[in-house]
Design an enzyme around this catalytic site. Structure first.
Site, PDB file in Angstrom:
ATOM      1  CG  HIS A 170      -1.919   1.127   1.167  1.00  0.00           C
ATOM      2  ND1 HIS A 170      -3.197   0.977   0.657  1.00  0.00           N
ATOM      3  CD2 HIS A 170      -1.823   2.435   1.551  1.00  0.00           C
ATOM      4  CE1 HIS A 170      -3.838   2.125   0.720  1.00  0.00           C
ATOM      5  NE2 HIS A 170      -3.040   3.020   1.256  1.00  0.00           N
ATOM      6  CB  CYS A 171       2.096   3.306  -2.685  1.00  0.00           C
ATOM      7  SG  CYS A 171       3.245   4.666  -2.983  1.00  0.00           S
ATOM      8  N   PRO A 172       1.515   5.146   0.257  1.00  0.00           N
ATOM      9  CG  PRO A 172       2.934   6.029   1.883  1.00  0.00           C
ATOM     10  CD  PRO A 172       2.670   4.776   1.100  1.00  0.00           C
ATOM     11  CG  ASN A 175      -5.110   7.764  -0.597  1.00  0.00           C
ATOM     12  OD1 ASN A 175      -5.020   7.000   0.366  1.00  0.00           O
ATOM     13  ND2 ASN A 175      -6.209   8.465  -0.834  1.00  0.00           N
TER      14      ASN A 175
END
Length: 380
Positions: A170-172, A175
């Site tokens: 999950h890449c911030p 998002n």
């Protein structure tokens, strides 16, 4: 002496108020998740203004240099924004309905105590599914939050609260979950953002040197030029390492999660179990049509629910069969019925020289494997 009456306890808050507060908190969290994306977008907007207006239009004196830099810059800028947009707004794919437990299976699973009864429920649910991987205890990978049997390479994302097909991480900064549906877009985003930063640093270098030698006029443009070079150089260093790492992952047909926890198959853990060779690994992500490789359009092979396997660390006594299945596993009583891969995936198996023609004809591009003892185990 009179005793005073005890004050009655305050009434509990209504259930609706607690639910409303939880809803407000979740919305605030969703807004906070967009902060990294807004940060990257603001940096991108400022870099556009600094490069196009301050550097090209106001600082560069040579007309030919202006035209070349502006044309090349807008090509990199367009590809960067396009791939970034697709990475952010492409919804991650979830397991298909066949992997979800039926209503009756859910009820049976909740009624039965943990043990052999629950194992029998999961055996019925998983018997027709093309599943190769297991948990550390040898059980079918089951998600008790989504109430489904996890397909191979599928993991539950705690941020999205969903099971994501071929989840990488999950890449911030986008998002979003990076998985089967947008992994190609994520790779192109890294590639074009790196080229974007390298191009800015290369064309800005001579003016950055002039800044320190007092060769630039004393205007606000020189400060934009200085910070533009610093930002492009710093992002180039970080992006080059990240892009190189994901290129290595593609060459080995691994995800970030599989590097930290190698997939566990029927008989053993095999970190290279999904690797089919460099060329086929590349085609699995980018597709067969090379004209689409450099464009952020979906061209990956397969459906994300099943993947061809090639167990490279086989025991000497085991026969070489599609998917790395041994002859002993075929003879077991409980077998998964063979289920075909999607055509775009199964053709990756047909021209593998290590598999015998006899096995290929017998299997006909289908996958299946034995069903070990099942236990409930939660995994992320």
């Amino acid at each position: 002496m009179r005793c005073g009456k005890m004050a009655a306890p305050p009434p509990p808050p209504p259930a609706g108020a607690a639910g409303a507060w939880g809803s407000v908190r979740r919305r605030c969290q969703r807004l906070l998740y967009w902060v990294p994306v807004l940060f990257i977008s603001s940096i991108l907007c400022w870099s556009y203004y600094a490069y196009v207006t301050q550097l090209c239009l106001l600082t560069m004196a040579n007309i030919g240099e202006k035209v070349v830099c502006l044309v090349a810059y807008h090509i990199f800028f367009m590809l960067f924004v396009w791939s970034y947009w697709k990475t952010i707004f492409t919804l991650p794919m979830n397991p298909s309905k066949e992997f979800h437990l039926s209503y009756s299976d859910k009820e049976s699973l909740e009624r039965e105590p943990r043990g052999e009864s629950q194992q029998e429920v999961l055996r019925r649910a998983a018997k027709d599914l093309p599943i190769y991987t297991r948990t550390m205890s040898g059980a079918i990978r089951y998600c008790d939050r989504c109430h489904l049997v996890k397909p191979d390479r599928c993991h539950h994302c705690s941020v999205c609260d969903k099971c994501i097909l071929k989840m990488d991480h999950h890449c911030p900064w986008v998002n979003n979950c990076v998985g089967f549906s947008n992994y190609k877009f994520f790779l192109l985003f890294l590639a074009y953002s790196l080229l974007y930063c390298l191009f800015i640093a290369a064309t800005d270098l001579q003016y950055f040197i002039k800044f320190w030698t007092n060769g630039l006029p004393d205007t606000q443009a020189k400060f934009h030029i200085m910070f533009l070079f610093f930002a492009a150089a710093m992002f180039s260093v970080s992006l080059s390492s990240l892009f190189g790492y994901h290129c290595w992952l593609v060459s080995k047909n691994k995800s970030t999660l599989e590097v930290f926890r190698a997939p566990i198959f029927r008989h053993r853990t095999d970190k290279n179990g999904f690797s089919l060779g460099f060329s086929k690994n590349l085609r699995q992500v980018f597709g067969d049509e090379k004209k689409y490789w450099l464009l952020p359009v979906f061209s990956s092979l397969g459906d994300g629910c099943s993947f061809p396997t090639c167990l490279v660390n086989q025991d000497p006594e085991q026969a070489s069969t599609p998917g790395g299945l041994s002859s002993t596993s075929k003879s077991e009583n409980l077998l998964f019925p063979a289920k075909p891969l999607r055509d775009s995936q199964s053709h990756l198996l047909t021209d593998t020289p290590s598999w015998s023609d006899t096995s290929a004809k017998a299997e006909k591009g289908k996958v299946g494997m034995s069903n070990p003892a099942l236990t409930m185990e939660n995994e992320t």
